[in-house]
Design a protein around this motif. Structure first.
Motif, PDB file in Angstrom:
ATOM      1  N   ALA A 155       0.814  -1.208   0.000  1.00 47.17           N
ATOM      2  CA  ALA A 155       0.000   0.000   0.000  1.00 47.17           C
ATOM      3  C   ALA A 155       0.846   1.256   0.000  1.00 47.17           C
ATOM      4  O   ALA A 155       0.341   2.357  -0.228  1.00 47.17           O
ATOM      5  N   ASN A 156       2.141   1.101   0.255  1.00 52.43           N
ATOM      6  CA  ASN A 156       3.054   2.245   0.316  1.00 52.43           C
ATOM      7  C   ASN A 156       3.512   2.597  -1.097  1.00 52.43           C
ATOM      8  O   ASN A 156       4.478   2.053  -1.610  1.00 52.43           O
ATOM      9  N   ARG A 157       2.813   3.537  -1.712  1.00 52.89           N
ATOM     10  CA  ARG A 157       3.109   3.875  -3.108  1.00 52.89           C
ATOM     11  C   ARG A 157       4.460   4.571  -3.248  1.00 52.89           C
ATOM     12  O   ARG A 157       5.110   4.453  -4.284  1.00 52.89           O
ATOM     13  N   VAL A 158       4.887   5.272  -2.221  1.00 50.86           N
ATOM     14  CA  VAL A 158       6.194   5.927  -2.278  1.00 50.86           C
ATOM     15  C   VAL A 158       7.300   4.878  -2.315  1.00 50.86           C
ATOM     16  O   VAL A 158       8.208   4.928  -3.154  1.00 50.86           O
ATOM     17  N   GLY A 206       5.947  -6.795 -12.094  1.00 56.68           N
ATOM     18  CA  GLY A 206       4.602  -6.347 -11.765  1.00 56.68           C
ATOM     19  C   GLY A 206       4.560  -5.724 -10.386  1.00 56.68           C
ATOM     20  O   GLY A 206       5.379  -6.026  -9.530  1.00 56.68           O
ATOM     21  N   ALA A 207       3.609  -4.827 -10.193  1.00 58.44           N
ATOM     22  CA  ALA A 207       3.448  -4.166  -8.897  1.00 58.44           C
ATOM     23  C   ALA A 207       1.973  -3.854  -8.688  1.00 58.44           C
ATOM     24  O   ALA A 207       1.269  -3.491  -9.641  1.00 58.44           O
ATOM     25  N   ALA A 208       1.517  -3.998  -7.441  1.00 58.73           N
ATOM     26  CA  ALA A 208       0.106  -3.788  -7.133  1.00 58.73           C
ATOM     27  C   ALA A 208      -0.043  -3.263  -5.720  1.00 58.73           C
ATOM     28  O   ALA A 208       0.877  -3.379  -4.896  1.00 58.73           O
ATOM     29  N   THR A 209      -1.202  -2.692  -5.436  1.00 55.86           N
ATOM     30  CA  THR A 209      -1.487  -2.175  -4.102  1.00 55.86           C
ATOM     31  C   THR A 209      -2.629  -2.919  -3.413  1.00 55.86           C
ATOM     32  O   THR A 209      -2.968  -2.593  -2.284  1.00 55.86           O
ATOM     33  N   SER A 260       3.716  -6.385   1.577  1.00 55.48           N
ATOM     34  CA  SER A 260       3.574  -5.780   2.900  1.00 55.48           C
ATOM     35  C   SER A 260       2.272  -6.271   3.512  1.00 55.48           C
ATOM     36  O   SER A 260       1.336  -6.651   2.797  1.00 55.48           O
ATOM     37  N   ASP A 261       2.216  -6.275   4.845  1.00 57.58           N
ATOM     38  CA  ASP A 261       1.000  -6.758   5.498  1.00 57.58           C
ATOM     39  C   ASP A 261      -0.178  -5.811   5.279  1.00 57.58           C
ATOM     40  O   ASP A 261      -1.334  -6.223   5.256  1.00 57.58           O
ATOM     41  N   VAL A 262       0.098  -4.528   5.079  1.00 51.71           N
ATOM     42  CA  VAL A 262      -0.962  -3.543   4.868  1.00 51.71           C
ATOM     43  C   VAL A 262      -1.088  -3.248   3.378  1.00 51.71           C
ATOM     44  O   VAL A 262      -0.116  -2.828   2.731  1.00 51.71           O
ATOM     45  N   LEU A 263      -2.265  -3.499   2.833  1.00 57.93           N
ATOM     46  CA  LEU A 263      -2.564  -3.203   1.439  1.00 57.93           C
ATOM     47  C   LEU A 263      -3.749  -2.245   1.369  1.00 57.93           C
ATOM     48  O   LEU A 263      -4.464  -2.054   2.360  1.00 57.93           O
TER      49      LEU A 263
END
Length: 233
Positions: free
Chosen positions: A31-34, A51-54, A74-77
């Motif tokens: 979820a960390n787009r930065v 590939g990359a996703a949120t 990451s655990d938080v999406l």
């Protein structure tokens, strides 16, 4: 924390990470787009990111479509849960390597569930930039195990309800220790001054005695049962 004094070391580790991932096909789920933008934009790693996703659903879709060799989640999406994503990925693609970055370290039961499902690496988000990511990627990309020392209490409770079928010899423990650190059979042979075929024989005996599905599972069991030392960097 002022990271300025650490910048040179971080750049060097970034170059080393690029080297470790030279054969990898990497999917990122966070979820960390930065952080995602920084990683994908890095010259040493960008070509390995396929590939990359949120979100969890997007992550599953990328794995289905792109067949990566490694997923870092990451655990938080933004939608879904990264721990559940890793558990789902390991159930559907057991050979897929996974590295879980956790910001909520108190979720011990969920972290244990990811480890029990076969997640090869778990490290706290707070340890990124301090060498932990390099150590984790070295171990996981080489078929080993990485659990940061802050999360080891959760790890130790996995597989505590069973025990090895037979005692490992000293040489078998040596081999398993090097497996847990992500070393290839050739590298293990060089370290122990034996042939790769001899290493394979020791590993067959280890997997029979524990018993283990494969070399990574053997490393997990060895660490859970305190048969080998933790593979600290």
């Amino acid at each position: 924390m002022d990271y300025t004094p650490l910048l040179d070391g971080m750049r060097d580790r970034g170059r080393q990470i690029g080297g470790l991932l030279h054969d990898a096909r990497l999917v990122l789920c966070t979820a960390n787009r930065v952080a995602l933008s920084v990683f994908v934009g890095g010259a040493q790693s960008s070509s390995r990111v396929v590939g990359a996703a949120t979100t969890a659903a997007e992550g599953i879709g990328l794995v289905e479509r792109l067949s990566p060799t490694l997923v870092v989640a990451s655990d938080v999406l933004e939608q879904g849960d990264g721990i559940s994503l890793v558990i789902d990925l390991k159930a559907r693609w057991p050979s897929l390597q996974t590295l879980l970055v956790v910001s909520r370290e108190q979720r011990h039961q969920r972290i244990q569930a990811a480890i029990a499902a076969g997640c090869e690496g778990v490290l706290p988000e707070s340890r990124l930039g301090q060498g932990a990511a390099l150590a984790a990627l070295h171990a996981v990309s080489g078929g080993g195990i990485y659990v940061d020392r802050q999360l080891r209490p959760a790890f130790r409770n996995v597989h505590r309800d069973c025990a090895p079928l037979e005692t490992l010899t000293a040489r078998e423990r040596d081999v398993l220790t090097l497996v847990a650190r992500g070393n290839s059979n050739s590298a293990i042979g060089q370290a122990l001054h034996v042939s790769p075929d001899t290493v394979k024989t020791h590993l067959r005996h280890v997997m029979r005695k524990l018993p283990a599905r494969d070399r990574t599972h053997a490393a997990v069991l060895g660490l859970c049962w305190d048969l080998i030392e933790w593979p600290d960097p």
